[in-house]
Motif scaffolding. Structure first.
Motif, PDB file in Angstrom:
ATOM      1  N   MET A 138       4.065   4.751 -14.059  1.00 12.59           N
ATOM      2  CA  MET A 138       3.658   5.071 -12.425  1.00 12.59           C
ATOM      3  C   MET A 138       2.896   6.247 -12.306  1.00 12.59           C
ATOM      4  O   MET A 138       3.668   7.318 -12.637  1.00 12.59           O
ATOM      5  CB  MET A 138       5.068   4.733 -11.656  1.00 12.59           C
ATOM      6  N   ILE A 139       1.891   6.348 -11.506  1.00 15.21           N
ATOM      7  CA  ILE A 139       1.094   7.428 -11.236  1.00 15.21           C
ATOM      8  C   ILE A 139       1.587   7.835  -9.531  1.00 15.21           C
ATOM      9  O   ILE A 139       1.483   6.952  -8.795  1.00 15.21           O
ATOM     10  CB  ILE A 139      -0.290   7.242 -11.288  1.00 15.21           C
ATOM     11  N   ARG A 140       2.141   9.133  -9.511  1.00 17.43           N
ATOM     12  CA  ARG A 140       2.603   9.567  -8.169  1.00 17.43           C
ATOM     13  C   ARG A 140       1.429  10.405  -7.579  1.00 17.43           C
ATOM     14  O   ARG A 140       1.243  11.298  -8.200  1.00 17.43           O
ATOM     15  CB  ARG A 140       3.802  10.444  -8.455  1.00 17.43           C
ATOM     16  N   THR A 141       0.933   9.671  -6.197  1.00 17.26           N
ATOM     17  CA  THR A 141       0.094  10.337  -5.515  1.00 17.26           C
ATOM     18  C   THR A 141       0.428  11.054  -4.372  1.00 17.26           C
ATOM     19  O   THR A 141       1.363  10.488  -3.648  1.00 17.26           O
ATOM     20  CB  THR A 141      -1.198   9.415  -5.363  1.00 17.26           C
ATOM     21  N   VAL A 142      -0.566  12.097  -4.005  1.00 14.61           N
ATOM     22  CA  VAL A 142      -0.180  12.411  -2.787  1.00 14.61           C
ATOM     23  C   VAL A 142      -1.793  12.630  -1.713  1.00 14.61           C
ATOM     24  O   VAL A 142      -2.651  12.522  -2.688  1.00 14.61           O
ATOM     25  CB  VAL A 142      -0.010  14.154  -2.680  1.00 14.61           C
ATOM     26  N   ILE A 143      -1.605  11.802  -0.728  1.00 14.39           N
ATOM     27  CA  ILE A 143      -3.163  11.503   0.181  1.00 14.39           C
ATOM     28  C   ILE A 143      -2.895  12.393   1.291  1.00 14.39           C
ATOM     29  O   ILE A 143      -2.132  12.603   1.880  1.00 14.39           O
ATOM     30  CB  ILE A 143      -3.078   9.949   0.313  1.00 14.39           C
ATOM     31  N   THR A 144      -4.198  13.293   1.343  1.00 11.14           N
ATOM     32  CA  THR A 144      -4.352  14.170   2.421  1.00 11.14           C
ATOM     33  C   THR A 144      -5.227  13.196   3.586  1.00 11.14           C
ATOM     34  O   THR A 144      -5.857  12.366   3.415  1.00 11.14           O
ATOM     35  CB  THR A 144      -5.128  15.178   2.051  1.00 11.14           C
ATOM     36  N   GLY A 145      -5.018  13.964   4.883  1.00  8.98           N
ATOM     37  CA  GLY A 145      -5.642  13.305   6.026  1.00  8.98           C
ATOM     38  C   GLY A 145      -5.589  11.931   6.278  1.00  8.98           C
ATOM     39  O   GLY A 145      -6.398  11.082   6.313  1.00  8.98           O
ATOM     40  N   ILE A 146      -4.005  11.239   6.291  1.00  5.01           N
ATOM     41  CA  ILE A 146      -3.931   9.847   6.191  1.00  5.01           C
ATOM     42  C   ILE A 146      -4.148   9.180   7.564  1.00  5.01           C
ATOM     43  O   ILE A 146      -4.136   8.042   7.422  1.00  5.01           O
ATOM     44  CB  ILE A 146      -2.497   9.650   5.630  1.00  5.01           C
ATOM     45  N   THR A 147      -4.627   9.915   8.478  1.00  7.50           N
ATOM     46  CA  THR A 147      -5.093   9.143   9.845  1.00  7.50           C
ATOM     47  C   THR A 147      -6.391   9.046   9.528  1.00  7.50           C
ATOM     48  O   THR A 147      -6.995   8.291  10.672  1.00  7.50           O
ATOM     49  CB  THR A 147      -4.489   9.700  10.879  1.00  7.50           C
ATOM     50  N   GLY A 148      -7.385   9.620   8.842  1.00  4.34           N
ATOM     51  CA  GLY A 148      -8.612   9.690   8.743  1.00  4.34           C
ATOM     52  C   GLY A 148      -9.221   8.407   8.348  1.00  4.34           C
ATOM     53  O   GLY A 148      -8.384   7.418   7.670  1.00  4.34           O
ATOM     54  N   ARG A 149     -10.510   7.882   8.318  1.00  9.54           N
ATOM     55  CA  ARG A 149     -11.049   6.956   8.126  1.00  9.54           C
ATOM     56  C   ARG A 149     -10.820   6.487   6.481  1.00  9.54           C
ATOM     57  O   ARG A 149     -10.442   5.291   6.188  1.00  9.54           O
ATOM     58  CB  ARG A 149     -12.540   6.720   8.320  1.00  9.54           C
ATOM     59  N   MET A 150     -11.086   7.494   5.582  1.00 11.28           N
ATOM     60  CA  MET A 150     -10.725   7.314   4.137  1.00 11.28           C
ATOM     61  C   MET A 150      -9.417   7.385   4.050  1.00 11.28           C
ATOM     62  O   MET A 150      -8.690   6.649   2.931  1.00 11.28           O
ATOM     63  CB  MET A 150     -11.464   8.339   3.408  1.00 11.28           C
ATOM     64  N   ARG A 198      -0.841   1.173  -1.480  1.00 12.22           N
ATOM     65  CA  ARG A 198       0.264   0.562  -1.266  1.00 12.22           C
ATOM     66  C   ARG A 198       0.108  -0.894  -2.042  1.00 12.22           C
ATOM     67  O   ARG A 198       1.189  -1.170  -2.513  1.00 12.22           O
ATOM     68  CB  ARG A 198       0.390   0.184   0.373  1.00 12.22           C
ATOM     69  N   ASP A 199      -1.113  -1.179  -2.303  1.00  9.62           N
ATOM     70  CA  ASP A 199      -1.202  -2.517  -2.860  1.00  9.62           C
ATOM     71  C   ASP A 199      -1.468  -2.666  -4.422  1.00  9.62           C
ATOM     72  O   ASP A 199      -1.442  -3.612  -4.924  1.00  9.62           O
ATOM     73  CB  ASP A 199      -2.548  -3.520  -2.055  1.00  9.62           C
ATOM     74  N   ALA A 200      -1.535  -1.302  -4.687  1.00  4.07           N
ATOM     75  CA  ALA A 200      -1.593  -1.088  -6.244  1.00  4.07           C
ATOM     76  C   ALA A 200      -0.396  -0.865  -7.094  1.00  4.07           C
ATOM     77  O   ALA A 200       0.490  -0.172  -6.435  1.00  4.07           O
ATOM     78  CB  ALA A 200      -2.400   0.013  -6.464  1.00  4.07           C
ATOM     79  N   GLU A 201       0.053  -1.743  -8.030  1.00  4.69           N
ATOM     80  CA  GLU A 201       1.113  -1.869  -8.666  1.00  4.69           C
ATOM     81  C   GLU A 201       1.561  -0.687  -9.658  1.00  4.69           C
ATOM     82  O   GLU A 201       2.797  -0.297  -9.723  1.00  4.69           O
ATOM     83  CB  GLU A 201       1.431  -2.939  -9.515  1.00  4.69           C
ATOM     84  N   ASP A 202       0.357   0.128 -10.171  1.00  6.44           N
ATOM     85  CA  ASP A 202       0.689   1.392 -10.883  1.00  6.44           C
ATOM     86  C   ASP A 202       0.773   2.614 -10.142  1.00  6.44           C
ATOM     87  O   ASP A 202       0.798   3.608 -10.704  1.00  6.44           O
ATOM     88  CB  ASP A 202      -0.383   1.141 -11.820  1.00  6.44           C
ATOM     89  N   LEU A 203       0.576   2.546  -8.793  1.00  7.96           N
ATOM     90  CA  LEU A 203       0.440   3.764  -8.090  1.00  7.96           C
ATOM     91  C   LEU A 203       1.753   3.785  -7.096  1.00  7.96           C
ATOM     92  O   LEU A 203       2.180   2.777  -6.395  1.00  7.96           O
ATOM     93  CB  LEU A 203      -0.754   3.840  -7.218  1.00  7.96           C
ATOM     94  N   ARG A 204       2.041   5.261  -6.875  1.00  6.09           N
ATOM     95  CA  ARG A 204       3.266   5.514  -5.958  1.00  6.09           C
ATOM     96  C   ARG A 204       2.840   6.551  -4.923  1.00  6.09           C
ATOM     97  O   ARG A 204       2.879   7.721  -5.530  1.00  6.09           O
ATOM     98  CB  ARG A 204       4.681   5.612  -6.452  1.00  6.09           C
TER      99      ARG A 204
END
Ligand code: NDP
Ligand SMILES: O=C(O)C1=N[C@H](C(=O)O)C[C@H](O)C1
Length: 271
Positions: free
Chosen positions: A1-13, A22-28
């Motif tokens: 499982m790859i653990r991610t942090v996403i920035t600017g989460i209310t932005g378009r991207m 959320r829909d990827a099984e190998d990412l958290r």
């Protein structure tokens, strides 16, 4: 499982990335950030991005988010200045970085490259596989057609886009210039007034802005009695997001360095 942090989460991207992750099984997704002062700070990231609860709280500081969650990679589509600071936070903590932001000044690009001496970074102005193929094909067309064709790049984006020309158009122009043995000095970004005949070596780069255009790029090769137009039209941001997730999977565990989508996709670099 790859653990991610996403920035600017209310932005378009940012919101697109959160939904696709959320829909990827190998990412958290283990962390999420927004601009200090944003109303979404402290809220559940999924609720803030309107995709349903994720049980990850929005932070206003990437460094603190990384210290709180053991992350493998940060995915960042914010702005060039913010990305430079975020890359530094990753470099200080040994976390890989995927950067989709555009609008880098030479100084900001240099600062990103400094962070890439400590951690692996994938930075690309366009993460769609299709666009990266178009960039390759454009370089090949330029090489084969040669100096008998006048080359122009046209880009169109939504009315909210802050930088111009787009990072993709700039990359296209640079790759075309390199394929034709020309330099940055041959790029022309606007025309107005009594401009005279077109210099033979010129590569024009023109910008349109309006409405909700996701992203369109055309390279024109104007010849005598014929013309070739090479166009990519994005109709959804999902292909940028899926490319970024592909880059995130690829970059974790690589040695420090500044990588491009061409590396992720296994292409030979065009410039
Ligand atoms: N490489 C690629 O494939 C693509 C690149 N891009 C590029 O990605 C970038 C973002 O584009 P887009 O999503 O449309 O832009 P948005 O403005 O929609 O999103 C950027 C988000 O980042 C937030 N932000 C600003 N400062 C911080 C901070 N210090 N910490 C955390 N978040 C912050 C913004 O908040 P606020 O609104 O409050 O400022 C906003 O929510 C642009 O440079 C764009 O050109 C876009 C699409 C594809
Ligand atoms: O800001 C955007 O929206 C986009 N920016 C990128 C760029 O500047 O090239 C890529 C894409 O076309 C969408």
């Amino acid at each position: 499982m790859i653990r991610t942090v996403i920035t600017g989460i209310t932005g378009r991207m940012g919101s697109t990335l959160l939904r696709l992750s959320r829909d990827a099984e190998d990412l958290r997704v283990v962390g999420a950030t927004e601009r200090p002062g944003s109303a979404s700070v402290g809220l559940d990231a999924g609720l803030a991005a309107r995709i349903g609860a994720l049980e990850v709280q929005v932070s206003d500081d990437l460094g603190r988010a990384l210290d709180a969650a053991k992350a493998d990679v940060v995915i960042d589509f914010t702005s060039a200045e913010v990305s430079v600071a975020h890359a530094k936070a990753c470099a200080e903590r040994g976390v890989a970085f995927v950067c989709g932001s555009t609008g880098f000044s030479p100084e900001a690009a240099q600062a990103l490259a400094e962070s890439a001496k400590q951690v692996p970074i994938v930075a690309a102005p366009n993460m769609s596989v299709g666009v990266n193929l178009v960039i390759r094909v454009a370089a090949e067309l330029a090489r084969v057609l040669g100096p008998g064709f006048d080359v122009e790049v046209l880009e169109a984006h939504h009315r909210m886009k802050k930088d111009a020309p787009s990072g993709t158009a700039l990359r296209l122009a640079e790759v075309l210039a390199s394929a034709l043995g020309r330099t940055q000095d041959d790029l022309t970004f606007a025309r107005h007034g009594q401009i005279g005949a077109r210099p033979a070596n010129e590569i024009g780069v023109q910008t349109l802005r309006g409405g909700d255009v996701v992203g369109e790029h055309t390279v024109y090769f104007f010849g005598e009695g014929e013309r070739i137009e090479l166009t990519h039209r994005a109709t959804s941001r999902d292909q940028f997001g899926l490319g970024a997730l592909r880059a995130a999977r690829w970059v974790v565990g690589r040695p420090p360095g500044l990588y491009d989508m061409a590396d992720v996709l296994g292409f030979q670099r065009t410039s």
